[in-house]
Write an enzyme that holds these catalytic residues in place. Structure first.
Site, short mmCIF file in Angstrom:
data_model
loop_
_atom_site.label_atom_id
_atom_site.label_comp_id
_atom_site.label_asym_id
_atom_site.label_seq_id
_atom_site.Cartn_x
_atom_site.Cartn_y
_atom_site.Cartn_z
N ASP A 10 24.00 25.25 -8.10
CA ASP A 10 22.69 25.56 -7.53
C ASP A 10 21.65 25.20 -8.60
O ASP A 10 21.37 26.01 -9.49
CB ASP A 10 22.59 27.06 -7.19
N ASP A 66 28.81 24.36 0.95
CA ASP A 66 28.46 25.71 1.42
C ASP A 66 27.25 25.60 2.33
O ASP A 66 26.12 25.86 1.93
CB ASP A 66 28.18 26.58 0.19
N LYS A 68 26.93 27.22 5.22
CA LYS A 68 26.75 28.48 5.98
C LYS A 68 26.27 28.17 7.39
O LYS A 68 25.24 28.69 7.87
CB LYS A 68 25.81 29.44 5.26
N PRO A 181 32.55 35.19 -4.21
CA PRO A 181 31.38 35.10 -5.09
C PRO A 181 30.93 36.48 -5.56
O PRO A 181 31.25 37.49 -4.93
CB PRO A 181 30.31 34.48 -4.18
N GLY A 182 30.15 36.47 -6.66
CA GLY A 182 29.58 37.73 -7.14
C GLY A 182 29.94 38.03 -8.58
O GLY A 182 29.58 39.09 -9.11
N GLY A 187 26.91 40.70 -11.20
CA GLY A 187 27.39 41.96 -11.80
C GLY A 187 28.88 42.20 -11.83
O GLY A 187 29.33 43.12 -12.49
N PRO A 190 34.84 39.03 -14.30
CA PRO A 190 35.82 38.00 -13.97
C PRO A 190 37.18 38.63 -13.63
O PRO A 190 37.52 39.66 -14.19
CB PRO A 190 35.95 37.18 -15.26
N ARG A 205 25.45 30.84 -11.74
CA ARG A 205 24.48 30.86 -12.84
C ARG A 205 25.04 31.24 -14.19
O ARG A 205 24.63 30.66 -15.20
CB ARG A 205 23.32 31.82 -12.49
P1 BMP Z 1 25.91 33.11 -8.77
O1 BMP Z 1 27.24 33.25 -9.52
O2 BMP Z 1 24.91 32.32 -9.53
O3 BMP Z 1 25.41 34.42 -8.28
O4 BMP Z 1 26.20 32.20 -7.49
C1 BMP Z 1 26.96 32.64 -6.40
C2 BMP Z 1 27.09 31.54 -5.38
O5 BMP Z 1 27.87 32.02 -4.29
C3 BMP Z 1 25.78 31.04 -4.80
O6 BMP Z 1 25.92 29.64 -4.55
C4 BMP Z 1 25.65 31.79 -3.48
O7 BMP Z 1 24.98 31.04 -2.47
C5 BMP Z 1 27.11 31.95 -3.08
N1 BMP Z 1 27.38 33.15 -2.27
C6 BMP Z 1 27.10 34.42 -2.76
O8 BMP Z 1 26.57 34.60 -3.86
N2 BMP Z 1 27.42 35.50 -1.96
C7 BMP Z 1 27.99 35.36 -0.74
O9 BMP Z 1 28.29 36.36 -0.12
C8 BMP Z 1 28.26 34.08 -0.26
C9 BMP Z 1 27.94 32.98 -1.03
O10 BMP Z 1 28.20 31.78 -0.59
#
Ligand code: BMP
Length: 226
Positions: A10, A66, A68, A181-182, A187, A190, A205
């Protein structure tokens, strides 16, 4: 692949999205299992830029678009086909439009071109508990009917990942994948989703915005073995 991680590309505002993405991929190479692009990249780089980015990914990398998607079938196919033609192998869609006139068309199209469908069963933001979390079982069973490759479930709420794994265990395709993701910027630690039953964690990020994405990935994943 060294880590079960899909890196979210992103691009930050003010940076050229293609140059920025290629630099991240050059730093990480085959250490993650794959890379994911989404609308922040596509609206700025277009499908040409997305194709240039896909062309520098290691050949074995998962290339996730992605998108969506949430539309009627024929319109989702128009969008998904642009990503497939740009070199992406996996397409993310919402589940709540349902199968008839929606997801079935998309699933059939993707199967026909050798690409994979991934359904979003819930999201990592706190507000997702209000609606998404009420329909986890139904969404997984919808995916199961369609023979999808996998599901997106939030690393921020590991009990949802565990629930998806439990429902899958009783489904015709118990080895369908879970991608979560998350981690990091949102927060979660890993490996938290992997321990709950996910196959891959999505990280954006906290890796891509580091001075050295490679060192950031190593620091996150190398030092906290599961
Ligand atoms: P980051 O680690 O920077 O927060 O990025 C998470 C990625 O996962 C982003 O591309 C976001 O669009 C995607 N994403 C998310 O964060 N939560 C969801 O529930 C679904 C996602 O696709």
């Amino acid at each position: 692949m060294k880590y079960p991680v899909i890196v979210a590309l992103d691009p930050p505002r003010g940076r050229d999205p293609v140059t920025w993405s290629i630099k991240v991929i050059d730093s990480l190479r085959s250490k993650p299992a794959g890379y994911k692009i989404g609308l922040p990249l596509l609206v700025r780089a277009g499908t040409r830029g997305a194709a240039d980015i896909a062309s520098v990914m290691p050949p074995e990398a998962l290339r996730v678009a992605d998108l969506k998607l949430a539309d009627i079938g024929p319109v989702m196919i128009l969008t998904a086909s642009a990503a497939v033609e740009a070199g992406y192998t996996h397409v993310i869609a919402h589940p709540f439009m349902g199968v008839e006139g929606g997801l079935r068309d998309l699933a059939d199209y993707l199967r026909g071109v050798g690409a994979e469908l991934v359904l979003l069963v819930s999201m990592s933001n706190p507000g997702a508990v209000i609606y998404f979390d009420q329909f986890i079982d139904e969404f997984v069973l919808t995916g199961s009917r369609l023979g999808v490759w996998g599901y997106v479930a939030p690393a921020t709420r590991p009990h949802i990942v565990r629930r998806v794994r439990e429902v899958l265990a009783r489904s015709p395709n118990p080895s369908a994948k879970i991608v979560s993701p998350g981690i990091g910027a949102q927060g979660q630690r890993p490996w938290a989703a992997i321990k709950a039953g996910a196959d891959y964690e999505i990280v954006g990020r906290s890796v891509t915005r580091a001075e050295s994405p490679e060192n950031a990935l190593e620091n996150l994943y190398g030092s906290h073995a599961p």
